[in-house]
Write a protein that holds these residues in place. Sequence first.
Motif, PDB file in Angstrom:
ATOM      1  N   ALA A 342      30.958  34.088 -11.016  1.00  0.00           N
ATOM      2  CA  ALA A 342      30.246  32.906 -10.554  1.00  0.00           C
ATOM      3  C   ALA A 342      29.371  33.246  -9.343  1.00  0.00           C
ATOM      4  CB  ALA A 342      31.242  31.804 -10.203  1.00  0.00           C
ATOM      5  N   LYS A 343      29.900  34.061  -8.423  1.00  0.00           N
ATOM      6  CA  LYS A 343      29.120  34.475  -7.259  1.00  0.00           C
ATOM      7  C   LYS A 343      27.921  35.307  -7.686  1.00  0.00           C
ATOM      8  CE  LYS A 343      32.867  34.501  -3.815  1.00  0.00           C
ATOM      9  NZ  LYS A 343      33.662  35.374  -2.901  1.00  0.00           N
ATOM     10  N   LEU A 344      28.139  36.203  -8.637  1.00  0.00           N
ATOM     11  CA  LEU A 344      27.061  37.074  -9.101  1.00  0.00           C
ATOM     12  C   LEU A 344      25.916  36.262  -9.704  1.00  0.00           C
ATOM     13  CD1 LEU A 344      25.994  39.933  -9.655  1.00  0.00           C
ATOM     14  CD2 LEU A 344      27.287  39.919 -11.804  1.00  0.00           C
ATOM     15  N   LEU A 345      26.260  35.219 -10.469  1.00  0.00           N
ATOM     16  CA  LEU A 345      25.245  34.398 -11.123  1.00  0.00           C
ATOM     17  C   LEU A 345      24.706  33.294 -10.225  1.00  0.00           C
ATOM     18  CD1 LEU A 345      26.835  34.045 -14.683  1.00  0.00           C
ATOM     19  CD2 LEU A 345      24.844  35.406 -14.044  1.00  0.00           C
ATOM     20  N   GLY A 346      25.388  33.046  -9.096  1.00  0.00           N
ATOM     21  CA  GLY A 346      24.936  32.001  -8.190  1.00  0.00           C
ATOM     22  C   GLY A 346      25.223  30.604  -8.694  1.00  0.00           C
ATOM     23  N   VAL A 347      26.338  30.431  -9.409  1.00  0.00           N
ATOM     24  CA  VAL A 347      26.728  29.117  -9.919  1.00  0.00           C
ATOM     25  C   VAL A 347      28.153  28.821  -9.463  1.00  0.00           C
ATOM     26  CG1 VAL A 347      25.227  29.335 -11.944  1.00  0.00           C
ATOM     27  CG2 VAL A 347      27.619  30.079 -12.103  1.00  0.00           C
ATOM     28  N   THR A 348      28.573  27.576  -9.630  1.00  0.00           N
ATOM     29  CA  THR A 348      29.947  27.224  -9.297  1.00  0.00           C
ATOM     30  C   THR A 348      30.886  27.745 -10.364  1.00  0.00           C
ATOM     31  OG1 THR A 348      29.905  25.124 -10.490  1.00  0.00           O
ATOM     32  CG2 THR A 348      29.129  25.113  -8.191  1.00  0.00           C
ATOM     33  N   ARG A 349      32.166  27.814 -10.028  1.00  0.00           N
ATOM     34  CA  ARG A 349      33.142  28.313 -10.994  1.00  0.00           C
ATOM     35  C   ARG A 349      33.260  27.356 -12.176  1.00  0.00           C
ATOM     36  NH1 ARG A 349      39.580  29.480 -10.121  1.00  0.00           N
ATOM     37  NH2 ARG A 349      39.966  30.314 -12.199  1.00  0.00           N
ATOM     38  N   ASN A 350      33.157  26.049 -11.909  1.00  0.00           N
ATOM     39  CA  ASN A 350      33.227  25.089 -13.011  1.00  0.00           C
ATOM     40  C   ASN A 350      32.078  25.288 -13.992  1.00  0.00           C
ATOM     41  OD1 ASN A 350      35.561  23.872 -12.108  1.00  0.00           O
ATOM     42  ND2 ASN A 350      34.499  22.298 -10.921  1.00  0.00           N
ATOM     43  N   THR A 351      30.889  25.533 -13.447  1.00  0.00           N
ATOM     44  CA  THR A 351      29.744  25.802 -14.321  1.00  0.00           C
ATOM     45  C   THR A 351      29.971  27.059 -15.132  1.00  0.00           C
ATOM     46  OG1 THR A 351      28.215  24.738 -12.770  1.00  0.00           O
ATOM     47  CG2 THR A 351      27.262  26.278 -14.359  1.00  0.00           C
ATOM     48  N   LEU A 352      30.511  28.091 -14.478  1.00  0.00           N
ATOM     49  CA  LEU A 352      30.772  29.337 -15.193  1.00  0.00           C
ATOM     50  C   LEU A 352      31.783  29.119 -16.314  1.00  0.00           C
ATOM     51  CD1 LEU A 352      30.403  32.427 -15.438  1.00  0.00           C
ATOM     52  CD2 LEU A 352      32.403  32.656 -13.962  1.00  0.00           C
ATOM     53  N   ARG A 353      32.848  28.332 -16.039  1.00  0.00           N
ATOM     54  CA  ARG A 353      33.868  28.087 -17.066  1.00  0.00           C
ATOM     55  C   ARG A 353      33.247  27.371 -18.272  1.00  0.00           C
ATOM     56  NH1 ARG A 353      39.073  28.488 -16.410  1.00  0.00           N
ATOM     57  NH2 ARG A 353      39.496  26.618 -17.653  1.00  0.00           N
ATOM     58  N   THR A 354      32.337  26.453 -18.007  1.00  0.00           N
ATOM     59  CA  THR A 354      31.653  25.769 -19.104  1.00  0.00           C
ATOM     60  C   THR A 354      30.872  26.770 -19.954  1.00  0.00           C
ATOM     61  OG1 THR A 354      31.448  23.744 -17.804  1.00  0.00           O
ATOM     62  CG2 THR A 354      29.957  23.995 -19.686  1.00  0.00           C
ATOM     63  N   LEU A 355      30.195  27.701 -19.294  1.00  0.00           N
ATOM     64  CA  LEU A 355      29.423  28.717 -20.000  1.00  0.00           C
ATOM     65  C   LEU A 355      30.331  29.664 -20.779  1.00  0.00           C
ATOM     66  CD1 LEU A 355      26.834  29.572 -17.188  1.00  0.00           C
ATOM     67  CD2 LEU A 355      26.368  28.353 -19.327  1.00  0.00           C
ATOM     68  N   LEU A 356      31.462  30.036 -20.172  1.00  0.00           N
ATOM     69  CA  LEU A 356      32.399  30.928 -20.854  1.00  0.00           C
ATOM     70  C   LEU A 356      32.956  30.282 -22.120  1.00  0.00           C
ATOM     71  CD1 LEU A 356      34.364  32.384 -17.787  1.00  0.00           C
ATOM     72  CD2 LEU A 356      32.581  33.513 -19.128  1.00  0.00           C
ATOM     73  N   LYS A 357      33.268  28.995 -22.030  1.00  0.00           N
ATOM     74  CA  LYS A 357      33.769  28.278 -23.204  1.00  0.00           C
ATOM     75  C   LYS A 357      32.687  28.172 -24.277  1.00  0.00           C
ATOM     76  CE  LYS A 357      37.096  25.426 -20.609  1.00  0.00           C
ATOM     77  NZ  LYS A 357      37.429  24.044 -20.164  1.00  0.00           N
ATOM     78  N   ARG A 358      31.480  27.877 -23.846  1.00  0.00           N
ATOM     79  CA  ARG A 358      30.382  27.703 -24.791  1.00  0.00           C
ATOM     80  C   ARG A 358      30.147  28.957 -25.626  1.00  0.00           C
ATOM     81  NH1 ARG A 358      24.993  26.205 -21.936  1.00  0.00           N
ATOM     82  NH2 ARG A 358      26.268  24.353 -21.448  1.00  0.00           N
ATOM     83  N   HIS A 359      30.367  30.114 -25.010  1.00  0.00           N
ATOM     84  CA  HIS A 359      30.073  31.361 -25.708  1.00  0.00           C
ATOM     85  C   HIS A 359      31.327  32.100 -26.154  1.00  0.00           C
ATOM     86  CE1 HIS A 359      25.854  30.863 -24.868  1.00  0.00           C
ATOM     87  NE2 HIS A 359      26.138  30.639 -23.595  1.00  0.00           N
ATOM     88  N   GLY A 360      32.439  31.360 -26.255  1.00  0.00           N
ATOM     89  CA  GLY A 360      33.637  31.923 -26.851  1.00  0.00           C
ATOM     90  C   GLY A 360      34.368  32.940 -26.007  1.00  0.00           C
ATOM     91  N   LEU A 361      34.181  32.907 -24.708  1.00  0.00           N
ATOM     92  CA  LEU A 361      34.846  33.858 -23.820  1.00  0.00           C
ATOM     93  C   LEU A 361      36.063  33.267 -23.121  1.00  0.00           C
ATOM     94  CD1 LEU A 361      31.693  35.449 -22.133  1.00  0.00           C
ATOM     95  CD2 LEU A 361      32.943  36.251 -24.125  1.00  0.00           C
ATOM     96  N   LEU A 362      36.313  31.968 -23.349  1.00  0.00           N
ATOM     97  CA  LEU A 362      37.426  31.306 -22.661  1.00  0.00           C
ATOM     98  C   LEU A 362      37.976  30.207 -23.553  1.00  0.00           C
ATOM     99  CD1 LEU A 362      38.894  31.201 -19.882  1.00  0.00           C
ATOM    100  CD2 LEU A 362      37.295  29.405 -19.236  1.00  0.00           C
ATOM    101  N   ARG A 363      39.305  30.177 -23.698  1.00  0.00           N
ATOM    102  CA  ARG A 363      39.939  29.114 -24.480  1.00  0.00           C
ATOM    103  C   ARG A 363      39.937  27.823 -23.686  1.00  0.00           C
ATOM    104  NH1 ARG A 363      43.953  33.160 -25.297  1.00  0.00           N
ATOM    105  NH2 ARG A 363      45.300  32.003 -23.859  1.00  0.00           N
ATOM    106  N   ASP A 364      39.854  26.690 -24.375  1.00  0.00           N
ATOM    107  CA  ASP A 364      39.826  25.381 -23.705  1.00  0.00           C
ATOM    108  C   ASP A 364      41.062  25.131 -22.869  1.00  0.00           C
ATOM    109  OD1 ASP A 364      38.133  23.708 -26.443  1.00  0.00           O
ATOM    110  OD2 ASP A 364      37.362  24.825 -24.722  1.00  0.00           O
ATOM    111  N   ASN A 365      42.198  25.694 -23.287  1.00  0.00           N
ATOM    112  CA  ASN A 365      43.464  25.415 -22.586  1.00  0.00           C
ATOM    113  C   ASN A 365      43.830  26.514 -21.599  1.00  0.00           C
ATOM    114  OD1 ASN A 365      44.002  27.418 -24.412  1.00  0.00           O
ATOM    115  ND2 ASN A 365      45.897  26.518 -25.218  1.00  0.00           N
ATOM    116  N   GLN A 366      42.897  27.414 -21.301  1.00  0.00           N
ATOM    117  CA  GLN A 366      43.225  28.485 -20.366  1.00  0.00           C
ATOM    118  C   GLN A 366      43.289  27.943 -18.949  1.00  0.00           C
ATOM    119  OE1 GLN A 366      41.260  31.940 -21.379  1.00  0.00           O
ATOM    120  NE2 GLN A 366      42.494  33.250 -20.087  1.00  0.00           N
ATOM    121  N   GLY A 367      44.281  28.343 -18.157  1.00  0.00           N
ATOM    122  CA  GLY A 367      44.538  27.756 -16.844  1.00  0.00           C
ATOM    123  C   GLY A 367      43.460  28.027 -15.830  1.00  0.00           C
ATOM    124  N   ASP A 368      43.166  27.006 -14.975  1.00  0.00           N
ATOM    125  CA  ASP A 368      42.167  27.159 -13.927  1.00  0.00           C
ATOM    126  C   ASP A 368      42.645  28.068 -12.802  1.00  0.00           C
ATOM    127  OD1 ASP A 368      40.430  25.546 -15.204  1.00  0.00           O
ATOM    128  OD2 ASP A 368      40.918  23.725 -14.059  1.00  0.00           O
TER     129      ASP A 368
END
Length: 392
Positions: A342-368
């Motif tokens: 998130a720091k590297l991309l200059g976005v918040t962690r929540n935004t990054l998690r949304t992107l990770l889910k969108r592109h299949g890199l994170l399960r919906d139920n994975q812990g914050d």
Amino acid sequence: MSTEKLLTFPDAAAMTLSIRAKALLFHDARSVSLLQDIERVAQSEATVLVVGETGTGKELVARHIHKCSGRSGPFLAVNCGAFSETLIDAELFGHEVGAFTGAGQARAGWFEAANGGTLFLDEIGDLPLALQVKLLRVLQERQVVRLGSRRPIPLDVRLVAATNVDLRRAVEAQHFRADLYYRLSVAALELPPLRGRRGDILPLARHFMSVYAGKLAFGSSREKGVTLSPEAESALLAYAWPGNIRELENVIHYALIVCKDGVVRASDFRFSPLVPLVAGLAPGEPVVAPPADTRPSGPYDALAQALQALLEQRPAGIFQTVESLLVRRAYAQCRDNQVQAAKLLGVTRNTLRTLLKRHGLLRDNQGDDDPRAGTHGPARDPVGSAATAATH
């Protein structure tokens, strides 16, 4: 009819770990014209500014200027970015005993050491503003005053400076003095990137092949030498070479290690997967260098050119593909660490998690609370495959 001239370091064989371009060849028509300018400038006493990207051979140009100048003194090269601000004054201009803590004896600076010869100041754009004032005074008065002294020392030094940044923009941003810029650029030489002098690519490749072929064992093919296949030549010409001559040397070195039967093939080259082909051409197609005003001068310019080539092809799902490639690369670069990505991309962690889910890199139920979430999710394409991204 074009001529060909090769410049190398006198101790090139001992520079295995050097990050500099170790050879500069003038075969391309644009390079031949540049060589003529270099040798004309060398006959004068004018200060020279060599402008060019990293890895294009700026120091080799400076050495050739010194050689052609007829000066009997030494050629000395100094990287202005290699010293701290507290030491560079003393390094360049010298110091007397007690000039600062630890100065137990007097010492001549680089300007004095180069007296009668040529001093090459690389990365001149990194010189602090306070030192820029002092450098300007030295150039104007042709004398230097050591740190802790009031006695001027006469100088007979030819200065060649080099930079890989646009000093005009640095002047506008008030990071570089305008008066020093005009003093340095009395004789300015622009060293084109390798992609802008494509006639030099294959001769340089063959030069590096001859250099490394003698150091590597090729079995029975060693006596016959190593050759480039036609498709390998096309691949070399179609690549954009963001790392210039230095990158070409590394690519050739690796290809010689992995090639078989004394023939280098296109599959033996290890190119960066994120670098576009020149003008979007496929290997084997005619390659024409882009106009000077559109030739990329940095990572963002190269990226803009690559995106322009993609847009012209009108591929399906281009937004999703580019977004997926960026997210996947950043996540892999940070070893699947969400906070760092998130720091590297200059976005918040929540935004990054949304992107990770969108592109299949994170399960919906994975812990914050897991900063490395995504490690146990669906398998990721290690190179950020466009085909995979387009399916999401």
